[in-house]
Design an enzyme around this catalytic site. Structure first.
Site, PDB file in Angstrom:
ATOM      1  N   HIS A  95       2.942  -2.062  -2.975  1.00 46.84           N
ATOM      2  CA  HIS A  95       1.660  -2.655  -2.581  1.00 46.84           C
ATOM      3  C   HIS A  95       0.914  -2.825  -3.891  1.00 46.84           C
ATOM      4  O   HIS A  95       0.398  -1.853  -4.454  1.00 46.84           O
ATOM      5  CB  HIS A  95       0.941  -1.695  -1.616  1.00 46.84           C
ATOM      6  N   PHE A 123      -9.248  -2.300   6.611  1.00 42.51           N
ATOM      7  CA  PHE A 123      -8.425  -3.485   6.373  1.00 42.51           C
ATOM      8  C   PHE A 123      -7.271  -3.532   7.378  1.00 42.51           C
ATOM      9  O   PHE A 123      -6.704  -2.486   7.713  1.00 42.51           O
ATOM     10  CB  PHE A 123      -7.813  -3.419   4.968  1.00 42.51           C
ATOM     11  N   HIS A 127       3.075  -1.173  10.541  1.00 45.62           N
ATOM     12  CA  HIS A 127       2.393   0.133  10.588  1.00 45.62           C
ATOM     13  C   HIS A 127       2.339   0.568  12.048  1.00 45.62           C
ATOM     14  O   HIS A 127       1.823  -0.156  12.893  1.00 45.62           O
ATOM     15  CB  HIS A 127       0.985   0.026  10.004  1.00 45.62           C
ATOM     16  N   LEU A 128       2.876   1.751  12.319  1.00 47.59           N
ATOM     17  CA  LEU A 128       2.957   2.209  13.712  1.00 47.59           C
ATOM     18  C   LEU A 128       1.975   3.332  14.052  1.00 47.59           C
ATOM     19  O   LEU A 128       1.830   3.704  15.205  1.00 47.59           O
ATOM     20  CB  LEU A 128       4.392   2.609  14.065  1.00 47.59           C
ATOM     21  N   ARG A 129       1.306   3.894  13.082  1.00 48.44           N
ATOM     22  CA  ARG A 129       0.211   4.875  13.322  1.00 48.44           C
ATOM     23  C   ARG A 129       0.624   6.197  13.947  1.00 48.44           C
ATOM     24  O   ARG A 129      -0.235   7.028  14.210  1.00 48.44           O
ATOM     25  CB  ARG A 129      -0.898   4.258  14.182  1.00 48.44           C
ATOM     26  N   ASP A 157       3.036  -7.079   8.244  1.00 52.89           N
ATOM     27  CA  ASP A 157       2.014  -6.100   7.847  1.00 52.89           C
ATOM     28  C   ASP A 157       1.119  -5.765   9.052  1.00 52.89           C
ATOM     29  O   ASP A 157      -0.104  -5.613   8.919  1.00 52.89           O
ATOM     30  CB  ASP A 157       1.184  -6.572   6.651  1.00 52.89           C
ATOM     31  N   HIS A 195      -5.813  -1.338  14.432  1.00 45.10           N
ATOM     32  CA  HIS A 195      -7.051  -0.561  14.301  1.00 45.10           C
ATOM     33  C   HIS A 195      -7.806  -0.641  15.623  1.00 45.10           C
ATOM     34  O   HIS A 195      -7.782  -1.672  16.293  1.00 45.10           O
ATOM     35  CB  HIS A 195      -7.931  -1.104  13.178  1.00 45.10           C
ATOM     36  N   HIS A 254       7.877  -4.812   7.536  1.00 42.65           N
ATOM     37  CA  HIS A 254       6.583  -4.229   7.136  1.00 42.65           C
ATOM     38  C   HIS A 254       5.670  -4.071   8.355  1.00 42.65           C
ATOM     39  O   HIS A 254       4.916  -4.966   8.703  1.00 42.65           O
ATOM     40  CB  HIS A 254       5.935  -5.131   6.072  1.00 42.65           C
TER      41      HIS A 254
END
Ligand SMILES: [Zn+2]
Ligand SMILES: [Zn+2]
Length: 436
Positions: A191, A335, A75-77, A317, A321, A73
């Site tokens: 989710h 978040f 997030h690579l953006r 996760d 940001h 899990h």
């Protein structure tokens, strides 16, 4: 012995990792052993006996040698927010954290909801330091309305289906997603959040949110959705994986479902077994995550779920940001926190040192279990498996300094924290990728 056998036994390996404690739950190994690598795969695990010849030898005495860690899990953006993270920088953070395989969530801009975008990710992944596996959207543009072309996504190589970041609110759509996923034997990663219940919430709903005058996200927002999804999984017979379980009630719902034989698995994040909503008193926006940090009782229940096997995996996760986005009033901050480079330290410090999990139990949740759920060719030191290996120092301590992270983003609430457990070396397909 004939000639060819003789030749084989005298062969020189590319790499030998000697004298370490080898912990591989998949082959039920936990002993001092030497690991031999050749042509990018595991050639032999030798317990006792003399050293075999190798071109390069790594002394792993006092260290723990495990299959390369898997984060299911991340997030690579990329595409869309390359200012926060790219596939390449995310992979640098991953290998620094001991991960050799990471699975990227599809809530990019645009979202990974079609074959072209999956292909784009896999193209970019060729330059990455670790292996990247793509998770595809459950619904087009993650709108929760129309299912994606799952067949196309599978053809392009997705390993799971998920609208992570957003829940699939419509129960009929979720039912259909589960029905279709069954045809491809893929898990749907959910989710779980009832958006009507979480509404404008920014932190856990409880006495601290009341004291601080902040909108709360009640535990039931998560639990109501897990109850629904577990029922839908039971009804359809499909594979459901619940992301980032954070409440006592969630753990119990999944524990009971597993007892009934529902095909449900789940994960917990390091921040949910480490931090409580107390930290929000500092107004640190890096501690603003979804699901929110809960109470001590919830943290204890997550730990118990990890211990008794209700929670199958530990996943980060990792949600990068930018500083500009996070340096705003708590209510307006997005978040998420970056987790790839602190996961192992938190696992050692909070779970292993505190005797919640043994080393083999913890490593199973980072290797064998996610590999099994996503059917990855990873997570094992079996002979002929890809030589993805992580070497850890279980005793060394370090202080978290987000400015030193390899990730492009620094949004971690763990800055200044003293952790035990250091990644010494990360190897992908027989090549050292960290440190370099
Ligand atoms: Zn999520
Ligand atoms: Zn996520």
């Amino acid at each position: 012995m004939n000639k060819s056998q003789n030749k084989k036994s005298c062969s020189v390996f590319d790499l030998a990792i000697v004298g370490g404690r080898v912990v591989d739950p998949e082959t039920k190994t936990d002993s001092i052993a030497n690991v031999y690598v050749g042509n990018g795969v595991i050639k032999a695990i030798q317990k006792g006996g003399g050293k075999l010849r190798a071109k390069e030898t790594i002394d792993a005495k006092g260290k723990i040698v495990v299959p390369g860690l898997i984060d299911m899990h991340t997030h690579l953006r990329e595409p869309g927010r390359e200012d926060e993270e790219t596939i390449y920088t995310g992979s640098c953070a991953a290998v620094a954290g001991g991960f050799t395989s990471i699975c990227c969530m599809p809530n990019t801009q645009p979202p990974i909801d079609n074959q072209e975008t999956v292909k784009f990710v896999y193209q970019k992944a060729k330059e990455a330091k670790c292996k990247i596996y793509c998770i595809g959207c459950a619904t087009k543009e993650q709108k929760g309305e129309e299912l994606t072309e799952m067949h196309d996504l599978v053809q392009a190589g997705v390993v799971a289906i998920s609208d992570d970041g957003l829940p699939v609110g419509n129960s009929q759509v979720m039912r259909n997603a589960l029905e279709y996923s069954k045809m491809f034997n893929l898990p749907v990663i959910s989710h779980c959040e009832d958006l009507n219940l979480s509404a404008d919430g920014v932190m856990h709903e409880g006495f601290i949110s009341t004291e601080l005058g902040m909108c709360g996200i009640p535990s039931v927002a998560e639990e109501a959705m897990i109850a629904r999804d577990v029922k839908l999984a039971e009804y359809t017979g499909a594979k459901l994986h619940v992301a980032h379980v954070s409440t006592e009630g969630s753990v119990e719902l999944i524990r009971q479902a597993k007892k009934r034989g529902v095909r449900v698995t789940c994960e917990a994040t390091p921040h949910h077994f480490t931090l409580t909503h107390e930290i929000i008193r500092t107004f640190d926006t890096n501690a603003k995550v979804n699901p929110p940090l809960r109470t001590q009782k919830d943290v204890d229940a997550v730990k118990m779920g990890l211990k008794d096997g209700t929670i199958d995996c530990i996943a980060t996760d990792h949600a990068p940001h930018s500083i500009e986005e996070k340096e705003v009033e708590f209510d307006f901050a997005p978040f998420g926190l970056v987790g790839l480079e602190t996961a192992l330290g938190l696992i050692v410090t909070e779970l292993i040192d505190k005797k919640v999990l043994s080393w083999p139990q913890a490593i199973a949740k980072l290797t064998m279990n996610p590999a099994k759920i996503l059917q990855l060719e990873a997570g094992s030191l079996r002979v002929n498996a890809p030589a993805d290996i992580t070497i850890l120092d279980p005793k060394a301590s370090w202080t978290v300094d987000p400015s030193k992270f390899h990730s492009k983003s620094k949004n971690s609430p763990f800055g200044g924290r003293r952790l035990r457990g250091v990644v010494v070396l990360t190897i992908v397909d027989g090549t050292v990728v960290f440190p370099q």
